[in-house]
Motif scaffolding. Structure first.
Motif, PDB file in Angstrom:
ATOM      1  N   UNK A   1       0.818  -1.207   0.000  1.00 20.08           N
ATOM      2  CA  UNK A   1       0.000   0.000   0.000  1.00 20.08           C
ATOM      3  C   UNK A   1       0.858   1.265   0.000  1.00 20.08           C
ATOM      4  N   UNK A   2       2.087   1.160   0.519  1.00 23.12           N
ATOM      5  CA  UNK A   2       3.009   2.288   0.422  1.00 23.12           C
ATOM      6  C   UNK A   2       3.277   2.641  -1.043  1.00 23.12           C
ATOM      7  N   UNK A   3       3.377   1.615  -1.878  1.00 23.61           N
ATOM      8  CA  UNK A   3       3.582   1.847  -3.310  1.00 23.61           C
ATOM      9  C   UNK A   3       2.372   2.591  -3.885  1.00 23.61           C
ATOM     10  N   UNK A   4       1.173   2.185  -3.456  1.00 25.45           N
ATOM     11  CA  UNK A   4      -0.054   2.848  -3.911  1.00 25.45           C
ATOM     12  C   UNK A   4      -0.053   4.317  -3.515  1.00 25.45           C
ATOM     13  N   UNK A   5       0.360   4.601  -2.283  1.00 28.83           N
ATOM     14  CA  UNK A   5       0.383   5.992  -1.803  1.00 28.83           C
ATOM     15  C   UNK A   5       1.368   6.824  -2.620  1.00 28.83           C
ATOM     16  N   UNK A   6       2.559   6.281  -2.836  1.00 22.67           N
ATOM     17  CA  UNK A   6       3.566   7.010  -3.615  1.00 22.67           C
ATOM     18  C   UNK A   6       3.047   7.317  -5.016  1.00 22.67           C
ATOM     19  N   UNK A   7       2.337   6.343  -5.597  1.00 22.74           N
ATOM     20  CA  UNK A   7       1.764   6.542  -6.930  1.00 22.74           C
ATOM     21  C   UNK A   7       0.670   7.617  -6.913  1.00 22.74           C
ATOM     22  N   UNK A   8      -0.178   7.590  -5.893  1.00 20.91           N
ATOM     23  CA  UNK A   8      -1.265   8.571  -5.780  1.00 20.91           C
ATOM     24  C   UNK A   8      -0.712   9.979  -5.620  1.00 20.91           C
ATOM     25  N   UNK A   9       0.379  10.100  -4.856  1.00 24.31           N
ATOM     26  CA  UNK A   9       1.000  11.418  -4.674  1.00 24.31           C
ATOM     27  C   UNK A   9       1.623  11.896  -5.988  1.00 24.31           C
ATOM     28  N   UNK A  10       2.304  10.972  -6.678  1.00 27.09           N
ATOM     29  CA  UNK A  10       2.953  11.322  -7.939  1.00 27.09           C
ATOM     30  C   UNK A  10       1.943  11.803  -8.977  1.00 27.09           C
ATOM     31  N   UNK A  11       0.774  11.160  -8.994  1.00 21.58           N
ATOM     32  CA  UNK A  11      -0.254  11.521  -9.979  1.00 21.58           C
ATOM     33  C   UNK A  11      -1.175  12.632  -9.483  1.00 21.58           C
ATOM     34  N   UNK A  12      -0.866  13.159  -8.285  1.00 23.30           N
ATOM     35  CA  UNK A  12      -1.617  14.280  -7.708  1.00 23.30           C
ATOM     36  C   UNK A  12      -3.107  13.960  -7.573  1.00 23.30           C
ATOM     37  N   UNK A  13      -3.388  12.800  -7.016  1.00 19.71           N
ATOM     38  CA  UNK A  13      -4.777  12.447  -6.729  1.00 19.71           C
ATOM     39  C   UNK A  13      -5.313  13.341  -5.606  1.00 19.71           C
ATOM     40  N   UNK A  14      -6.601  13.263  -5.393  1.00 19.04           N
ATOM     41  CA  UNK A  14      -7.254  14.116  -4.394  1.00 19.04           C
ATOM     42  C   UNK A  14      -6.637  13.889  -3.013  1.00 19.04           C
ATOM     43  N   UNK A  15      -6.383  14.985  -2.267  1.00 17.58           N
ATOM     44  CA  UNK A  15      -5.813  14.836  -0.922  1.00 17.58           C
ATOM     45  C   UNK A  15      -6.637  13.918  -0.017  1.00 17.58           C
ATOM     46  N   UNK A  16      -7.953  13.917  -0.211  1.00 20.02           N
ATOM     47  CA  UNK A  16      -8.801  13.056   0.615  1.00 20.02           C
ATOM     48  C   UNK A  16      -8.503  11.583   0.410  1.00 20.02           C
ATOM     49  N   UNK A  17      -8.241  11.181  -0.835  1.00 24.32           N
ATOM     50  CA  UNK A  17      -7.905   9.788  -1.124  1.00 24.32           C
ATOM     51  C   UNK A  17      -6.547   9.427  -0.534  1.00 24.32           C
ATOM     52  N   UNK A  18      -5.572  10.331  -0.691  1.00 27.39           N
ATOM     53  CA  UNK A  18      -4.231  10.070  -0.156  1.00 27.39           C
ATOM     54  C   UNK A  18      -4.282   9.965   1.361  1.00 27.39           C
ATOM     55  N   UNK A  19      -5.043  10.855   2.000  1.00 24.23           N
ATOM     56  CA  UNK A  19      -5.181  10.808   3.462  1.00 24.23           C
ATOM     57  C   UNK A  19      -5.795   9.490   3.912  1.00 24.23           C
ATOM     58  N   UNK A  20      -6.814   9.042   3.194  1.00 26.92           N
ATOM     59  CA  UNK A  20      -7.482   7.790   3.560  1.00 26.92           C
ATOM     60  C   UNK A  20      -6.543   6.591   3.381  1.00 26.92           C
ATOM     61  N   UNK A  21      -5.796   6.570   2.278  1.00 21.96           N
ATOM     62  CA  UNK A  21      -4.845   5.471   2.049  1.00 21.96           C
ATOM     63  C   UNK A  21      -3.754   5.457   3.119  1.00 21.96           C
TER      64      UNK A  21
END
Length: 425
Positions: free
Chosen positions: A206-226
């Protein structure tokens, strides 16, 4: 940071341990071995292939050119042949008459080099399966440490950790209950340790998922939840180990604790961005203040972790770019919120940090389902009849001698080429 097991048996040559991982969990598994007494007619094709497939699998554990396809093929080859020692040929619920003919000895990740032993082929199946799972975590670690890791390689890291979690989960649920002698407290095959490995593999994927979400600038709410879900994984893994002796679990638990604090800080940081976007600047400031406090706690835990003695190599999470980036992000976002509140919102800052009740709807990691392969077609009634069960070893040979020690196998010293931003297994 699993290490591995080592050993030998009449089935194969001395096992060698695969490359060490870089997380902080403990050591891995090594084999050492008993001796199988069989009659002269038993050296047929099935037994010969069993020896060679086992030797091949052990070689791949330390072969840096090995990839998941090679590992799967080698593991399936050995496990399908080993099944002949475990399952009856008619696929009934009865076990093979060969199940208890061989004595196996393995060391454990947390218990040093003194082996445990069982005269049971199921013990060998689980122990070697454990090593295969560890290989996937180490493979993920090597990939993540490459310079200029590609998107496909990042996906391979993610998948390898999910496969490892699936293997550990399958061993715990379907095979360790079959052992005649339950694993002793603190041994690798004990349910608490295997469960901790399952959870940590999920967290690291899931750390990999978070790094990917940050790189792609996904919504802060999704990153916070992950990040919040990942922190909960680490907290759960730490709780799973809480009843083990501190002498051999303290270092692992310290690592899990610092990861829990780190990802909770991430959750509060991105939750603060979400609150600011909703014009809740006062609450955003309080959320960022909580992130700042947790980040400082994670830094302190990094130092404590480095000073804690225990099995396995020590990594330095605080030196990773991904770790340092969070400190700057928290500082800059907090300063931004404070400026906005001083010029625009003039909102009161709550005394209590906001309760995180975040649930990610995307990106959550589940273990990849795993099953051992069926019994090889090479096992026939004639093959089974060739074993001379009158020469089986005495039962007391399953008791390891107190002075018996397995020397650690030299594993390849793999240095990450680049700080990748995530610290895998």
């Amino acid at each position: 940071m699993p290490v591995w097991k080592e050993g030998n048996s009449s089935v194969g040559a001395c096992a060698r341990s695969p490359p060490a991982a870089s997380n902080g969990t403990g050591q891995g598994r090594k084999r050492l071995g008993g001796k199988q007494e069989v009659g002269p007619q038993s050296s047929g094709a099935a037994l010969s292939d069993l020896r060679s497939s086992r030797a091949r699998l052990l070689e791949l554990f330390t072969d840096l050119s090995c990839n998941p396809e090679m590992m799967k093929n080698a593991a399936d080859s050995y496990f399908s042949l080993l099944q002949g020692f475990i399952n009856s040929l008619d696929e009934s619920t009865q076990e093979s008459k060969l199940r208890y003919i061989q004595n196996f000895k393995w060391t454990d990740t947390l218990q040093g080099q003194v082996p445990s032993a069982q005269q049971d082929a199921v013990f060998e199946l689980i122990s070697m399966g454990f090593n295969v799972a560890l290989w996937y975590t180490k493979y993920a670690s090597r990939l993540a440490g490459k310079e200029n890791i590609t998107e496909d390689e990042a996906k391979e890291v993610h998948r390898s950790l999910k496969i490892a979690a699936g293997i550990f989960k399958h061993l715990k649920e379907s095979h360790t209950p079959k052992l005649i002698t339950p694993a002793e407290k603190g041994r690798d095959l004990e349910s608490r340790l295997i469960e901790a490995y399952v959870i940590q593999c999920q967290a690291e994927a899931q750390e990999v998922t978070i790094a990917r979400a940050i790189e792609l600038k996904h919504a802060p709410g999704l990153i916070a939840a992950l990040a919040y879900e990942t922190a909960n994984f680490y907290q759960k893994a730490d709780h799973t180990l809480s009843s083990l002796e501190p002498a051999y679990s303290a270092k692992w638990r310290k690592y899990l604790h610092l990861k829990m604090c780190f990802y909770t800080a991430y959750a509060y940081c991105y939750h603060g961005e979400t609150l600011l976007a909703s014009d809740k600047c006062g609450e955003a400031i309080r959320s960022l203040q909580e992130a700042e406090k947790l980040y400082a706690k994670a830094e302190a835990l990094c130092k404590e972790y480095g000073e804690t003695k225990g099995p396995g190599p020590t990594v330095k999470p605080s030196g990773h770019l991904f770790f340092r980036k969070l400190g700057n992000l928290v500082k800059n976002t907090l300063e931004k919120c404070q400026r906005e509140n001083g010029f625009i919102y003039f909102q009161k800052i709550p005394t209590e940090a906001p309760q995180l009740e975040l649930k990610a709807n995307y990106g959550l990691v589940e273990p990849v389902p795993f099953e051992f392969p069926p019994t090889s077609a090479q096992w026939t009634p004639e093959t089974l009849a060739a074993f001379d069960l009158t020469k089986r070893p005495k039962d007391d040979s399953t008791k390891p001698k107190p002075e018996e020690e397995v020397k650690p196998v030299k594993e390849p010293d793999i240095k990450p080429q680049k700080d990748t931003g995530c610290y895998i297994s």
